[in-house]
Design a protein around this motif. Structure first.
Motif, PDB file in Angstrom:
ATOM      1  N   LYS A  49       0.830  -1.207   0.000  1.00  0.00           N
ATOM      2  CA  LYS A  49       0.000   0.000   0.000  1.00  0.00           C
ATOM      3  C   LYS A  49       0.864   1.257   0.000  1.00  0.00           C
ATOM      4  CE  LYS A  49      -1.896  -1.101   3.891  1.00  0.00           C
ATOM      5  NZ  LYS A  49      -1.364  -2.389   4.348  1.00  0.00           N
ATOM      6  N   SER A  50       1.811   1.288   0.929  1.00  0.00           N
ATOM      7  CA  SER A  50       2.680   2.468   0.982  1.00  0.00           C
ATOM      8  C   SER A  50       3.469   2.602  -0.312  1.00  0.00           C
ATOM      9  CB  SER A  50       3.658   2.371   2.154  1.00  0.00           C
ATOM     10  OG  SER A  50       2.961   2.301   3.361  1.00  0.00           O
ATOM     11  N   THR A  51       3.892   1.476  -0.838  1.00  0.00           N
ATOM     12  CA  THR A  51       4.633   1.509  -2.100  1.00  0.00           C
ATOM     13  C   THR A  51       3.788   2.145  -3.198  1.00  0.00           C
ATOM     14  OG1 THR A  51       5.733  -0.524  -1.427  1.00  0.00           O
ATOM     15  CG2 THR A  51       5.869   0.081  -3.750  1.00  0.00           C
ATOM     16  N   PHE A  88       1.913  11.533   5.994  1.00  0.00           N
ATOM     17  CA  PHE A  88       2.676  10.331   6.295  1.00  0.00           C
ATOM     18  C   PHE A  88       2.051   9.547   7.429  1.00  0.00           C
ATOM     19  CE2 PHE A  88       5.509  12.948   3.967  1.00  0.00           C
ATOM     20  CZ  PHE A  88       6.336  12.069   3.287  1.00  0.00           C
ATOM     21  N   GLN A  89       2.414   8.273   7.437  1.00  0.00           N
ATOM     22  CA  GLN A  89       1.926   7.356   8.469  1.00  0.00           C
ATOM     23  C   GLN A  89       2.203   7.910   9.871  1.00  0.00           C
ATOM     24  OE1 GLN A  89       2.972   3.504   7.188  1.00  0.00           O
ATOM     25  NE2 GLN A  89       1.876   2.439   8.789  1.00  0.00           N
ATOM     26  N   ASN A  90       3.360   8.542  10.037  1.00  0.00           N
ATOM     27  CA  ASN A  90       3.694   9.106  11.354  1.00  0.00           C
ATOM     28  C   ASN A  90       3.632  10.640  11.340  1.00  0.00           C
ATOM     29  OD1 ASN A  90       5.800   9.731   9.791  1.00  0.00           O
ATOM     30  ND2 ASN A  90       7.329   8.628  10.961  1.00  0.00           N
ATOM     31  N   LEU A 168      -3.047   9.841   1.682  1.00  0.00           N
ATOM     32  CA  LEU A 168      -2.976   9.656   3.133  1.00  0.00           C
ATOM     33  C   LEU A 168      -2.528   8.230   3.429  1.00  0.00           C
ATOM     34  CD1 LEU A 168      -6.473  11.073   3.199  1.00  0.00           C
ATOM     35  CD2 LEU A 168      -4.799  12.166   4.662  1.00  0.00           C
ATOM     36  N   ASP A 169      -1.407   8.101   4.136  1.00  0.00           N
ATOM     37  CA  ASP A 169      -0.876   6.775   4.447  1.00  0.00           C
ATOM     38  C   ASP A 169      -1.220   6.393   5.880  1.00  0.00           C
ATOM     39  OD1 ASP A 169       0.412   4.409   4.556  1.00  0.00           O
ATOM     40  OD2 ASP A 169       2.383   5.160   3.973  1.00  0.00           O
ATOM     41  N   GLU A 170      -2.187   5.534   6.038  1.00  0.00           N
ATOM     42  CA  GLU A 170      -2.633   5.082   7.365  1.00  0.00           C
ATOM     43  C   GLU A 170      -2.631   6.222   8.368  1.00  0.00           C
ATOM     44  OE1 GLU A 170      -1.632   1.315   8.743  1.00  0.00           O
ATOM     45  OE2 GLU A 170      -0.763   0.638   6.873  1.00  0.00           O
ATOM     46  N   PRO A 171      -3.353   7.275   8.074  1.00  0.00           N
ATOM     47  CA  PRO A 171      -3.258   8.450   8.945  1.00  0.00           C
ATOM     48  C   PRO A 171      -3.902   8.232  10.305  1.00  0.00           C
ATOM     49  CG  PRO A 171      -4.978   8.771   7.327  1.00  0.00           C
ATOM     50  CD  PRO A 171      -4.324   7.468   7.000  1.00  0.00           C
TER      51      PRO A 171
END
Ligand SMILES: Nc1ncnc2c1ncn2[C@@H]1O[C@H](COP(=O)(O)OP(=O)(O)OP(=O)(O)O)[C@@H](O)[C@H]1O
Ligand SMILES: [Mg+2]
Lengths: 365, 295
Positions: A49-51, A88-90, A168-171
């Motif tokens: 997913k992030s890729t 980003f995720q973080n 949005l990456d796993e926000p």
């Protein structure tokens, strides 16, 4: 702006030099995200997913394939030229800058004619902050804010440039359950208000189903199914998708089709006209069970659980994949259940057959 | 709560005992020595109590020379070595191939003996009646005239001393800075890239603030280290530093205790206390600015 992925593949060389094979993080992705939609990119950890998000944003170049924004081929454009906002995720908020400085940061990078004056920058930053409702907290540093507030600052920072695409990456993965619910509604609202094409990555199927216009279900770098959340849920193309979507999860049994009739163990439980004979995996959604004294399907009754408005029957069956299964039924029907046996009749539209390879076997309802 | 405190103190007791014996007691002793006028170490007697020792030291041309040398050393080597280390670390951090090799190469001087490095510097920079060192050969090659860096004019000796000090302290700083650069979360850079941040701005607005705690640590320890320089000077110019005009404050203290002019613990104590107060003041100022700049 519409996003199109055409045969996009991403391979990484393996770290361990002894292993010659490459890591395929995304394999032959093909899909189109219509303008102004919110797409949920869904799959288990490590499925790419992030890729995929990094490919769309341009942080990683694809090994093969092309990516289009609208009609323009952006495959070879660097990230800053693509006009994307990425959360980003973080969050990756700059820890030494205040919320306002963080939000203004992308604007301060603009050069030449595009560069707004200092005052305009501040106005736009405050305006965006109002949209995500953090205009009270602009003087705070990231560590002085809660997870949800930081997340909104991150969204504001991504939105302030008015990007054509928001990623949005796993926000929501760092938030507690309540805040998660609240914030996902917020994201939905912001997306509606701005009309920005948005890709939302998550491994939580409920999250994806609840806010997305469409979901893309991925596994091992490949897309398994794309569609409206309800359609994917009702009509999964394979066992993986069926298992991945839904809480409580689908109940899977081993069964056999013979002459258009599905049997689990000794019992013939459902007419499945059109299905070829052979061994099958039978997936039955929790809401596909109807307690019925004369029902065709007998199971062991473990207990009846009443949780809020849901009543679920926990049952056992020797041919079931898991030790226990769950049926969600109405409270009135649950009242009649007792003893250690229960019989169900099955809803054909909630019962799915899968071949030994996991592919769906359809039958006429 | 009380109990917890007691326990904590108990745990700290061994350290406190050691510090007391080897740090606090000698410190008091030094203060006492520095106030005893005309102390004679043979008879362990003194004439009176006062500030004469300080006045003597502050009027001693050797001491003033040592202070001047030390200050020049501090002012030049701390910024130069820190800046150079930062540049090299940034370079190391951005290359991919042979990174580990380069890191090892840059770290080698750190594990090499100071005196050995000093010897090498002497050979590189020396000039005798018969032969020139490598540096002088280079100067000659470019049409300059040989300079005696080890026994010649003051500026030449100071230059060698500064280069030598920078060389000695560089590896540790590079080690620390490459470490802290590598530990900056890559996501910050990705975020900056998405937003089209220029390399320059990324460095000034993101990298530098994020590694500033380490940078401050290096600057403070760098100041303290440079103020306490001594062995470096000995390695280059031999033990008679006063004659070479290259003495440092610590060197002066040592000479007062054990050198040719030795046997003056009171003067040594006074000089040591002056050094202590300088280092202490500068460290306080450093810590203050650090607090103000911290995020
Ligand atoms: N730089 C890289 N080099 C090698 N392999 C990588 C690299 N980045 C990702 N991978 C591999 O590619 C696959 C997909 O990774 P990706 O980060 O896209 O997963 P993900 O779906 O975002 O997972 P998660 O939900 O845990 O964030 C993983 O198997 C991962 O190990
Ligand atoms: Mg991920």
């Amino acid at each position: 702006m519409k996003i199109v992925l055409e045969h996009v593949t991403k391979r990484y060389p393996n770290r361990n030099r002894k292993i010659k094979t490459e890591v395929i993080a995304a394999s032959d992705l093909n899909f189109e995200i219509p303008d102004g939609q919110l797409i949920g990119l869904l799959g288990p950890s490590g499925c790419g997913k992030s890729t995929t998000l990094n490919l769309i944003s341009g942080l990683e170049p694809p090994t093969e394939g092309r990516i289009y924004f609208g009609e323009t081929d952006v495959t070879d454009l660097p990230p800053e030229k693509r006009g994307v906002g990425l959360v980003f995720q973080n969050y990756a908020l700059y820890p030494h800058l205040t919320a306002l400085q963080n939000i203004m940061f992308p604007l301060q990078n603009l050069k030449g004619e595009n560069r707004p004056s200092k005052q305009q920058m501040e106005e736009r930053a405050v305006e965006t902050a109002k949209l995500v409702q953090i205009d009270q907290l602009l003087e705070r540093r990231p560590k002085e804010m809660s997870g949800g507030q930081q997340q909104r600052v991150a969204i504001a920072r991504a939105l302030v440039k008015r990007p054509g695409v928001l990623l949005l990456d796993e926000p929501l993965s760092n938030l507690d359950a309540r805040l998660r619910l609240q914030t996902r509604e917020e994201i939905r609202r912001i997306q509606r208000e701005t009309g920005i094409t948005t890709v939302f990555v998550t491994h939580d199927q409920e999250e994806a189903m609840s806010i997305s216009d469409s979901i893309v279900v991925m596994k091992d770098g490949a897309v398994h199914q794309i569609g409206k959340p309800q359609n994917v849920y009702d009509d999964p193309v394979n066992l993986f998708v069926a298992k991945f979507l839904g809480t409580p999860p689908i109940n899977v049994f081993t069964g056999e089709v013979k002459n258009g009739s599905l049997s689990i163990g000794e019992e013939a439980v459902l007419r499945v006209p059109g299905a070829p004979d052979g061994e099958v995996s039978v997936g039955i959604r929790p809401e596909g069970f109807v307690p019925d004294e004369n029902g065709a399907f007998g199971c062991g009754l473990d207990r009846v659980e009443i949780m809020g408005r849901d009543t679920s029957v926990v049952f056992t069956h020797p041919l079931m994949e898991n030790e226990q299964g769950r049926a969600v039924i109405s409270a009135e029907l649950a009242a009649g259940l007792s003893g250690d046996k229960v019989r169900f009749s099955l809803k054909p539209n909630k019962t799915h057959l899968f071949g030994p390879d996991g592919e769906r076997i359809r039958f006429d309802i | 709560m009380k109990k917890q405190n007691l326990k904590a103190w108990l745990y700290l007791l061994p350290a406190i005992a050691f510090l007391g014996v080897f740090m606090v007691y000698p410190l008091f002793d030094v203060v006492i020595y520095s106030l005893e006028e005309g102390y004679n170490s043979a008879s362990q007697s003194f004439f009176g109590v006062g500030l004469y020792n300080f006045s003597y030291v502050l009027h001693d041309p050797y001491f003033l020379q040592a202070v001047k040398n030390t200050l020049i050393l501090v002012v030049i080597t701390v910024p130069v070595s820190t800046g150079l280390a930062l540049l090299i670390s940034l370079g190391l951090n951005s290359i991919k191939t042979l990174k580990n090799l380069y890191q090892t190469v840059y770290f080698l001087p750190y594990v090499t003996n100071t005196l050995a490095v000093g010897l090498v510097f002497m050979i590189l920079f020396k000039k005798t009646a018969y032969s020139d060192g490598l540096i002088n050969l280079l100067i000659n090659f470019f049409g300059g005239r040989s300079v005696d860096f080890i026994g010649g004019p003051y500026w030449a000796k100071m230059m060698v001393m500064c280069i030598y000090t920078v060389w000695i302290v560089l590896p540790f700083k590079i080690l620390i800075l490459t470490g802290s650069l590598a530990s900056v979360n890559q996501d910050y850079y990705n975020a900056a890239k998405i937003d089209g941040t220029s390399k320059w701005r990324t460095f000034w607005r993101i990298t530098l603030p994020l590694i500033s705690p380490m940078l401050f640590y290096l600057i403070i320890t760098g100041f303290i280290g440079a103020f306490k320089a001594y062995s470096d000077a000995v390695a280059l110019f031999g033990v008679d530093l006063n004659a070479a005009g290259m003495n440092t404050i610590v060197g002066y203290v040592y000479d007062m205790l054990y050198g040719n002019s030795g046997g003056y613990p009171s003067y040594a104590s006074a000089a040591a206390l002056i050094l202590f107060s300088i280092v202490f003041t500068i460290t306080c100022v450093n810590l203050r600015t650090r607090k103000r700049l911290q995020f």
